[in-house]
Design a protein around this motif. Structure first.
Motif, short mmCIF file in Angstrom:
data_model
loop_
_atom_site.label_atom_id
_atom_site.label_comp_id
_atom_site.label_asym_id
_atom_site.label_seq_id
_atom_site.Cartn_x
_atom_site.Cartn_y
_atom_site.Cartn_z
N ILE A 130 9.53 -9.62 1.75
CA ILE A 130 8.61 -8.71 1.07
C ILE A 130 8.69 -7.32 1.68
N SER A 135 7.88 -8.64 -3.41
CA SER A 135 8.87 -9.57 -2.89
C SER A 135 10.23 -9.16 -3.44
N THR A 208 8.13 -16.24 5.33
CA THR A 208 7.96 -14.97 4.64
C THR A 208 8.20 -13.89 5.66
N PHE A 210 7.62 -9.94 6.22
CA PHE A 210 6.96 -8.76 5.69
C PHE A 210 7.50 -7.51 6.34
N GLN A 219 -0.30 -2.28 3.10
CA GLN A 219 0.30 -3.52 2.62
C GLN A 219 -0.81 -4.55 2.49
N GLU A 221 -0.87 -8.16 1.19
CA GLU A 221 -0.24 -9.29 0.55
C GLU A 221 -1.16 -10.49 0.63
N GLU A 237 5.77 -16.83 9.40
CA GLU A 237 5.61 -15.47 8.91
C GLU A 237 6.05 -14.49 9.99
N CYS A 239 6.77 -10.13 10.83
CA CYS A 239 6.48 -8.81 10.30
C CYS A 239 6.93 -7.68 11.21
N HIS A 250 -2.78 -2.72 7.10
CA HIS A 250 -2.26 -3.99 6.61
C HIS A 250 -3.46 -4.93 6.51
#
Lengths: 481, 257
Positions: A130, A135, A208, A210, A219, A221, A237, A239, A250
């Protein structure tokens, strides 16, 4: 000759290596927030009516709410009208395969150490990448589909699996849950969606990644993971963000739902840009993460390694509704330079014989301020509920701080709640002992910190445990005195 | 050949002079005992030799032909100086074997030798464990964490056996050991003695020297070596006490100078 204190300073001062910006054109809406902006976002995403309704409800609620002031963090007021609420890398047509992804973006992810090219990936990890608000690629989708596993961007899910989204969205974190969750519900642009059907054990790690790229962009999400009866999934996850002088917001929401006998493991390695040595810039990470053990014998565990962000405000929680369900929280939170973290968890025991475990390891270096805030709540019906909490703080140097705010509410006399806490300092003596055995100061600090975090790292998937160890080493370069 | 040569070493901390001019030469193959009452500067001497920075230091120390005082703590360690600590620290969560392997490989890297892997290291370690009659479970525990006083001291000598130093300094290794543990530790130290290495044993009491026979005994008092002799000096001290030597006319003269 350098003293341990100097070496540790150098160690702490290592630069953030993910701070580059990718030069790509993006399609963004003008800064500011209004019903029109929300309608625009919803229209851009061609959302069904129910989504727009939900967003607007959230927005109207948000207008009546105020920013929480209770966290032990300090920052200048945020001007919500200056933030860009939607930014997408251009061009974004419907991508049919990874070959159509902008090569610049693929390069960005290569640089971050994440290959989106399936054939190049060695480990069994499927990735949803993403960038800013959308995405850009999801790998291994087809393999997973054969098992009935849905793993796609949230936008895709809204289009293709709207009945599931409608059924579960907001059931764990309601649109009016808190200030940031309401904001997220109003403007969220993308995120990951994951559905594991009854009896399926997901054969690979789902993850995921980010990335905030565009300037002045928030951001927001939203991730939704559903594990049906007897299903299992491990989710990770990661980032990062470019280095920018201004703060970036965020505000994510993650909802997990585990039905009877299901298990969800959610791991985070958070490395948002923390700001520079003087505390300028960095990401404000205001996140609501919550899981619901809806079914009997269900299990949800949160494992987090938090090394980035200027400010972290985050309490991954578990609602233990099903009888015999289990909630776990394992956390390492590091604050260095001027970073501030107020993080912890909430374990809400509703069902009978529910169990929860909390292991929190805070590390403060530089002028970092680290607070653990946790709530263990045992409701009246929760016969035989048990909780064990352990909150440790490690101080490196003498300008940092560690704080612990444990809250315990017990309404059932058969409950057992244990809480242990400790605070320690990396001593000159420990470093000297290592030095005398030929081990250099920065290796000694890494070794001591990793030893301290071991109980949490062993809950991370193997590859990520290694990554987390390295990350801690880098984030701490330069910090004992 | 001399391994260590200390010339007129002085040291002070917070303006207080602790070492007032130490002279000492230690040759390969020798064991030196340094004895003295509390506060005489024994431990300070050990700390300065391994590079503790809390002191301001004057004088000259040659180690293996190099200027020791110019070297970092870890460099000294990699060059073969080992201190068995009086109070070994605990390092929670750090596995003992992992720690020792890291130390061992640092020394090998320094010598330009390839690092050993976990399997090779384990073989080496198991052999050395026999010398100290240590329980293997210690290897899986975090460094010194939850060790008894005696286990900590034995672990120090075990580390010494693995790292195989050229100059080993034992700081009050006998304190806190019962007689059985003392015998095991002493026999370990004796087995590690060779013609190409040297040992400095710092102790308050004579009893360790019943088991580790020194070639030389030095008495440290008020920051100076006031008397040196053979192993019989230790026995004489045991019998007559430190007072006897401190009040000796030769000692008085030294202290006054």
């Amino acid at each position: 000759m350098t003293t341990p204190a100097e070496t540790i300073q150098q160690f702490v001062d290592r630069d953030y290596k993910y701070g580059f910006v990718t030069d790509i054109e993006s399609d963004a809406v003008p800064p500011g927030l209004s019903e029109d902006v929300i309608r625009l976002i919803s229209a851009k995403k061609k959302e069904p009516e129910f989504m727009l309704e939900w967003r607007l409800k959230a927005y109207r609620n948000w207008l009546t709410m105020t920013e929480p002031k209770w966290p032990n963090v300090h920052y200048p007021p945020i001007d919500y009208q200056k933030i860009i609420y939607y930014s997408a890398p251009k061009p974004k047509k419907g991508l049919n395969s990874l070959d159509e992804v902008d090569p610049e973006l693929l390069k960005t992810f290569e640089k971050l150490g994440i290959s989106l090219q399936e054939q190049k990936r060695l480990t069994g990890v499927a990735v949803d990448a993403i960038v800013d608000s959308v995405s850009v690629a999801t790998t291994f989708q087809k393999d997973l589909e054969k098992l009935g596993i849905l793993f796609c961007s949230f936008s895709d899910a809204v289009q293709k699996h709207s009945e599931l989204v409608k059924k579960y969205l907001g059931t764990v974190v309601p649109y009016n849950d808190n200030y940031y969750a309401a904001l997220n519900s109003a403007v969220f642009s993308d995120g990951s969606f994951c559905f594991i059907p009854k009896g399926v054990r997901c054969p690979m790690e789902l993850s995921t990644y980010f990335r905030i790229n565009a300037a002045n962009t928030g951001q927001f999400e939203r991730t939704l993971i559903i594990a049906e009866e007897g299903a299992y999934v491990s989710y990770l996850e990661g980032c990062t963000a470019p280095m920018r002088d201004e703060n970036q917001l965020h505000a994510a929401v993650v909802e997990l739902i585990a039905l009877d006998d299901a298990e969800i493991k959610y791991s985070t390695v958070q490395n948002w840009y923390p700001g520079d040595r003087e505390g300028k810039g960095g990401v404000f990470n205001f996140v609501t993460k919550r899981g619901k053990c809806a079914g009997r014998n269900s299990r949800i565990s949160w494992t987090q390694v938090e090394t980035g962000s200027a400010i972290t405000w985050k309490y991954p929680s578990v609602i233990l509704q099903g009888d015999h369900s289990v909630g776990e929280f394992y956390s390492v939170a590091l604050t260095n330079n001027f970073q501030q973290a107020d993080t912890g968890t909430k374990m809400i025991h509703i069902g009978k014989n529910t169990r929860s475990t909390i292991i929190s390891k805070g590390i403060s270096a530089g002028r970092g301020q680290n607070s653990y805030r946790g709530l263990v709540k045992i409701l009246k019906a929760a016969d035989g509920a048990r909780n064990y909490s352990q909150c440790d703080s490690l101080l490196i140097g003498d300008r940092c701080g560690a704080h612990t705010f444990p809250y315990i509410e017990v309404k059932n006399t058969s409950a057992q709640v244990e809480h242990e806490a400790s605070t320690s300092k990396i001593g000159e003596d420990q470093i000297f002992y290592c030095n005398q055995r030929g081990i250099a100061t920065q290796d000694a600090v890494s070794m001591i910190v990793n030893g301290y975090c071991k109980e949490v790292f062993r809950h991370l998937p193997m590859e990520f445990a290694v990554e987390a160890q390295k990350l801690l080493g880098v984030s701490l370069e330069g910090s004992v005195g | 050949m001399s391994i260590l040569e200390i010339k007129n070493l002085k040291a002070s901390v917070d303006g207080k002079q602790i070492l007032k001019g130490i002279n000492l030469t230690v040759n390969a193959g020798e064991t030196h005992a340094i004895m003295g009452p509390n506060g005489s500067g024994k431990s300070t001497l050990a700390q300065i030799l391994v590079g503790r920075k809390d002191y301001s230091v004057e004088g000259r120390v040659r180690y293996d032909g190099k200027d020791l005082l110019d070297m970092d703590v870890e460099e000294r360690a990699r060059e073969g100086i080992f201190l068995a600590f009086q109070y070994p620290v605990e390092i929670p969560g750090v596995n003992s074997t992992y720690f020792l392997k890291a130390a061992y490989n640092e020394i090998r890297k320094h010598r330009g030798q390839p690092e050993v892997d976990a399997m090779e290291f384990l073989t080496l370690v198991k052999e050395k464990m026999k010398i100290l009659e240590l329980d293997q479970s210690l290897l899986n525990r975090p460094v010194n964490e939850g060790f008894s006083g005696g286990e900590k001291k034995r672990n120090e000598i075990f580390q010494m056996a693995v790292l195989d130093p050229k100059l080993a300094i034992l700081d009050e290794t006998d304190s806190g050991l019962d007689i059985d543990a003392l015998k095991i530790v002493a026999s370990g130290v004796n087995k590690l003695k060779r013609a190409d290495n040297a040992q400095i044993i710092i102790t308050h009491y004579q009893r360790l020297l019943n088991f580790i026979i020194p070639d030389f005994v030095h008495v440290l008092f008020d920051g100076r070596i006031i008397r040196s002799g053979g192993k019989e000096l230790a026995l004489e001290l045991e019998e007559k006490g430190y007072d006897w030597i401190v009040k000796h006319p030769q000692a008085k003269e030294l202290v006054a100078s």
